[in-house]
Design an enzyme around this catalytic site. Structure first.
Site, PDB file in Angstrom:
ATOM      1  N   LYS A  31       0.831  -1.208   0.000  1.00 42.66           N
ATOM      2  CA  LYS A  31       0.000   0.000   0.000  1.00 42.66           C
ATOM      3  C   LYS A  31       0.867   1.260   0.000  1.00 42.66           C
ATOM      4  CE  LYS A  31      -3.802  -2.349   0.097  1.00 42.66           C
ATOM      5  NZ  LYS A  31      -4.612  -2.435  -1.141  1.00 42.66           N
ATOM      6  N   ARG A  32       2.101   1.079  -0.427  1.00 42.64           N
ATOM      7  CA  ARG A  32       3.063   2.196  -0.490  1.00 42.64           C
ATOM      8  C   ARG A  32       3.180   2.909   0.866  1.00 42.64           C
ATOM      9  NH1 ARG A  32       3.108  -1.068  -4.175  1.00 42.64           N
ATOM     10  NH2 ARG A  32       3.051  -0.472  -6.377  1.00 42.64           N
ATOM     11  N   ALA A  69       3.080   7.064   1.068  1.00 41.75           N
ATOM     12  CA  ALA A  69       2.100   7.688   0.165  1.00 41.75           C
ATOM     13  C   ALA A  69       1.118   8.594   0.900  1.00 41.75           C
ATOM     14  CB  ALA A  69       1.342   6.608  -0.594  1.00 41.75           C
ATOM     15  N   LEU A  71      -1.767   9.896   3.728  1.00 40.31           N
ATOM     16  CA  LEU A  71      -3.047   9.405   4.266  1.00 40.31           C
ATOM     17  C   LEU A  71      -3.539   8.207   3.464  1.00 40.31           C
ATOM     18  CD1 LEU A  71      -5.624   9.941   6.086  1.00 40.31           C
ATOM     19  CD2 LEU A  71      -6.487  11.289   4.161  1.00 40.31           C
ATOM     20  N   LEU A  73      -5.928   6.793   1.574  1.00 37.34           N
ATOM     21  CA  LEU A  73      -7.086   7.399   0.907  1.00 37.34           C
ATOM     22  C   LEU A  73      -8.226   6.406   0.764  1.00 37.34           C
ATOM     23  CD1 LEU A  73      -5.067   9.250  -1.878  1.00 37.34           C
ATOM     24  CD2 LEU A  73      -6.275  10.339   0.027  1.00 37.34           C
ATOM     25  N   GLY A 118       0.785  13.175   3.564  1.00 32.68           N
ATOM     26  CA  GLY A 118       1.095  12.827   4.942  1.00 32.68           C
ATOM     27  C   GLY A 118       2.452  12.165   5.106  1.00 32.68           C
ATOM     28  N   GLU A 121       4.618  14.950   5.739  1.00 34.39           N
ATOM     29  CA  GLU A 121       4.371  15.429   7.106  1.00 34.39           C
ATOM     30  C   GLU A 121       5.125  14.565   8.112  1.00 34.39           C
ATOM     31  OE1 GLU A 121      -0.054  15.384   6.716  1.00 34.39           O
ATOM     32  OE2 GLU A 121       0.138  17.538   7.096  1.00 34.39           O
ATOM     33  N   GLU A 141      -2.492  16.993  -1.832  1.00 32.34           N
ATOM     34  CA  GLU A 141      -3.790  17.195  -1.179  1.00 32.34           C
ATOM     35  C   GLU A 141      -4.745  18.014  -2.048  1.00 32.34           C
ATOM     36  OE1 GLU A 141      -0.955  17.081   0.416  1.00 32.34           O
ATOM     37  OE2 GLU A 141      -1.219  16.220   2.403  1.00 32.34           O
ATOM     38  N   GLY A 149      -3.376  17.634   7.135  1.00 31.65           N
ATOM     39  CA  GLY A 149      -3.910  17.526   8.490  1.00 31.65           C
ATOM     40  C   GLY A 149      -2.902  16.972   9.470  1.00 31.65           C
TER      41      GLY A 149
HETATM   42  C1  1HE Z   1      -2.694   3.698  -1.468  1.00 30.30           C
HETATM   43  C2  1HE Z   1      -2.151   4.986  -1.338  1.00 30.30           C
HETATM   44  C3  1HE Z   1      -2.755   5.868  -0.414  1.00 30.30           C
HETATM   45  C4  1HE Z   1      -1.029   3.918  -2.825  1.00 30.30           C
HETATM   46  N1  1HE Z   1      -3.818   5.413   0.286  1.00 30.30           N
HETATM   47  N2  1HE Z   1      -3.736   3.304  -0.741  1.00 30.30           N
HETATM   48  N3  1HE Z   1      -1.460  10.727  -1.032  1.00 30.30           N
HETATM   49  C5  1HE Z   1      -1.511  10.716  -2.358  1.00 30.30           C
HETATM   50  O1  1HE Z   1      -2.317  11.369  -2.993  1.00 30.30           O
HETATM   51  C6  1HE Z   1      -0.560   9.751  -3.050  1.00 30.30           C
HETATM   52  C7  1HE Z   1      -1.344   8.579  -3.593  1.00 30.30           C
HETATM   53  N4  1HE Z   1      -0.492   7.531  -4.135  1.00 30.30           N
HETATM   54  C8  1HE Z   1       0.186   7.663  -5.310  1.00 30.30           C
HETATM   55  O2  1HE Z   1       0.234   8.706  -5.933  1.00 30.30           O
HETATM   56  C9  1HE Z   1       0.883   6.446  -5.801  1.00 30.30           C
HETATM   57  O3  1HE Z   1       0.237   5.284  -5.268  1.00 30.30           O
HETATM   58  C10 1HE Z   1       2.397   6.375  -5.411  1.00 30.30           C
HETATM   59  C11 1HE Z   1       3.158   7.418  -6.204  1.00 30.30           C
HETATM   60  C12 1HE Z   1       2.633   6.556  -3.931  1.00 30.30           C
HETATM   61  C13 1HE Z   1       2.945   4.950  -5.788  1.00 30.30           C
HETATM   62  O4  1HE Z   1       2.653   4.691  -7.135  1.00 30.30           O
HETATM   63  P1  1HE Z   1       2.680   3.183  -7.679  1.00 30.30           P
HETATM   64  O5  1HE Z   1       2.377   3.223  -9.137  1.00 30.30           O
HETATM   65  O6  1HE Z   1       3.936   2.509  -7.225  1.00 30.30           O
HETATM   66  O7  1HE Z   1       1.495   2.408  -6.876  1.00 30.30           O
HETATM   67  P2  1HE Z   1      -0.092   2.389  -7.152  1.00 30.30           P
HETATM   68  O8  1HE Z   1      -0.380   1.372  -8.221  1.00 30.30           O
HETATM   69  O9  1HE Z   1      -0.661   3.722  -7.309  1.00 30.30           O
HETATM   70  O10 1HE Z   1      -0.623   1.815  -5.755  1.00 30.30           O
HETATM   71  C14 1HE Z   1      -0.261   0.505  -5.308  1.00 30.30           C
HETATM   72  C15 1HE Z   1      -1.216   0.137  -4.203  1.00 30.30           C
HETATM   73  O11 1HE Z   1      -1.026   1.039  -3.095  1.00 30.30           O
HETATM   74  C16 1HE Z   1      -2.672   0.289  -4.593  1.00 30.30           C
HETATM   75  O12 1HE Z   1      -3.406  -0.645  -3.843  1.00 30.30           O
HETATM   76  P3  1HE Z   1      -4.023  -2.001  -4.530  1.00 30.30           P
HETATM   77  O13 1HE Z   1      -4.726  -2.678  -3.404  1.00 30.30           O
HETATM   78  O14 1HE Z   1      -4.914  -1.519  -5.643  1.00 30.30           O
HETATM   79  O15 1HE Z   1      -2.805  -2.749  -5.035  1.00 30.30           O
HETATM   80  C17 1HE Z   1      -3.014   1.678  -4.107  1.00 30.30           C
HETATM   81  O16 1HE Z   1      -4.388   1.850  -3.871  1.00 30.30           O
HETATM   82  C18 1HE Z   1      -2.239   1.701  -2.811  1.00 30.30           C
HETATM   83  N5  1HE Z   1      -1.971   3.078  -2.385  1.00 30.30           N
HETATM   84  N6  1HE Z   1      -1.127   5.101  -2.191  1.00 30.30           N
HETATM   85  C19 1HE Z   1      -4.272   4.158   0.125  1.00 30.30           C
HETATM   86  N7  1HE Z   1      -2.305   7.094  -0.213  1.00 30.30           N
HETATM   87  C20 1HE Z   1      -3.707  13.849   7.714  1.00 30.30           C
HETATM   88  S1  1HE Z   1      -4.126  14.488   6.212  1.00 30.30           S
HETATM   89  C21 1HE Z   1      -2.951  13.922   5.077  1.00 30.30           C
HETATM   90  C22 1HE Z   1      -3.487  14.150   3.696  1.00 30.30           C
HETATM   91  C23 1HE Z   1      -2.749  13.343   2.661  1.00 30.30           C
HETATM   92  O17 1HE Z   1      -1.792  12.664   2.916  1.00 30.30           O
HETATM   93  S2  1HE Z   1      -3.392  13.458   1.083  1.00 30.30           S
HETATM   94  C24 1HE Z   1      -2.174  12.773   0.056  1.00 30.30           C
HETATM   95  C25 1HE Z   1      -2.440  11.314  -0.155  1.00 30.30           C
END
Ligand code: 1HE
Length: 267
Positions: A31-32, A69, A71, A73, A118, A121, A141, A149
């Site tokens: 889940k990265r 990665a 929060l 999501l 996050g 963060e 975000e 957050g």
């Molecule tokens: C996740 C998450 C996640 C991956 N929550 N499951 N953060 C983001 O907006 C970043 C979101 N993630 C990405 O942009 C990409 O996943 C990555 C660049 C980190 C990695 O890319 P990649 O191509 O290696 O992986 P992927 O195919 O996108 O994801 C692989 C798996 O990890 C997949 O799950 P699967 O069950 O379908 O295999 C994804 O769903 C899972 N995954 N990132 C949940 N973030 C207190 S407030 C804080 C606010 C924030 O942090 S918002 C920013 C959130």
């Protein structure tokens, strides 16, 4: 001192190494290393215990290609949280990250791949950040319909300044490579493994007296929150305690009798 039961952790791998260096590894690579609420609770538990567990330095690492990665999501989507629920969740993030920053034990983050949302963060609550050539930083975000957050408005703004922070959030700008170091997102960039480099730095920090490290890894952060007048007062009080510690006498004696290493420039 507290015993830390390493078997209590599922989303973190917790390992004690020589010289009091502990490695805490984010362990949901599939889940990265997205931060679900359970992982946050484990971070709270570990970093609450660390200052009383005799730990000399902590390396915060990650399994897989990406540090974190941000929060979780998917959990957030499925939980369909109320405003109050999400506020309370954020309070737990703050609990974990404040324990890191203010706990008095050096925390060195070994970064790679995505350090986003996050994840940034979390990284910014460490005292030292080491990045490798794959590391990149972003705050997605804005694109996700969210806001930070977990303390980015405070810590990331501290690192890079208000206008860069706002640009990252508005436009999704990604920073990587030497530029990220020049801006202050990391202090070190390495050609090789960020974990190896972080371990070296942790072993170095672990050689300091714990009370000195306690002051360095709590007082500086606390003093940033004070007026200059109060910070100077607090500094004097902290220095009164630290600079007269009995354990320092041997180090001072070694300087006085010329057996201690001198400070020299890098070659
Ligand atoms: C996740 C998450 C996640 C991956 N929550 N499951 N953060 C983001 O907006 C970043 C979101 N993630 C990405 O942009 C990409 O996943 C990555 C660049 C980190 C990695 O890319 P990649 O191509 O290696 O992986 P992927 O195919 O996108 O994801 C692989 C798996 O990890 C997949 O799950 P699967 O069950 O379908 O295999 C994804 O769903 C899972 N995954 N990132 C949940 N973030 C207190 S407030 C804080 C606010 C924030 O942090 S918002 C920013 C959130």
């Amino acid at each position: 001192t507290l015993e830390i039961d390493r078997t209590r952790f599922a989303n973190l791998a917790v390992d004690a190494h020589e010289d009091g260096v502990w490695v805490v590894t984010l362990n949901r690579p599939a889940k990265r290393n997205a931060l679900d609420s359970h992982t946050i609770e484990e971070l709270v538990e570990f970093f609450s215990a660390a200052p009383r567990a005799g730990i000399r330095a902590i390396v915060l690492a990650a399994n897989g290609d990406h540090f974190c990665a941000g929060l979780d999501l998917v959990e957030h989507h499925q939980a369909d949280r109320s405003p109050a629920e999400f506020m309370h969740l954020c309070m737990r993030w703050h609990e974990a990250f404040n324990k890191m920053e203010y706990g008095g034990v050096p925390v060195i983050a070994a970064l790679k791949g995505a350090v986003v949302g996050g994840g940034l963060e979390l990284a910014s609550a460490a005292h030292i950040r080491v990045m490798d050539q794959t590391t990149y930083f972003a705050l997605p975000e804005g694109q996700r319909g969210l806001f930070t957050g977990g303390g980015a408005t405070i810590r990331v703004t501290d690192l890079i300044g208000k206008s860069r922070m706002i640009d990252m959030m508005l436009t999704g700008r990604v920073y990587q490579g030497q530029e990220a170091v020049d801006l202050g997102l990391a202090q070190y960039i390495t050609e090789g493994s960020s974990l190896e480099r972080a371990m070296e730095l942790a072993r170095k920090a672990a050689q300091n007296l714990p009370l000195s490290n306690f002051a360095i890894c709590s007082a500086v952060s606390h003093m940033q929150n004070m007026s200059a007048l109060d910070a100077a007062y607090a500094e004097a009080v902290v220095a009164g305690v630290v600079n007269t510690q009995p354990d320092a006498r041997a180090r001072l004696a070694a300087f006085a009798d010329k057996s201690a290493a001198r400070v020299r420039p890098n070659n």
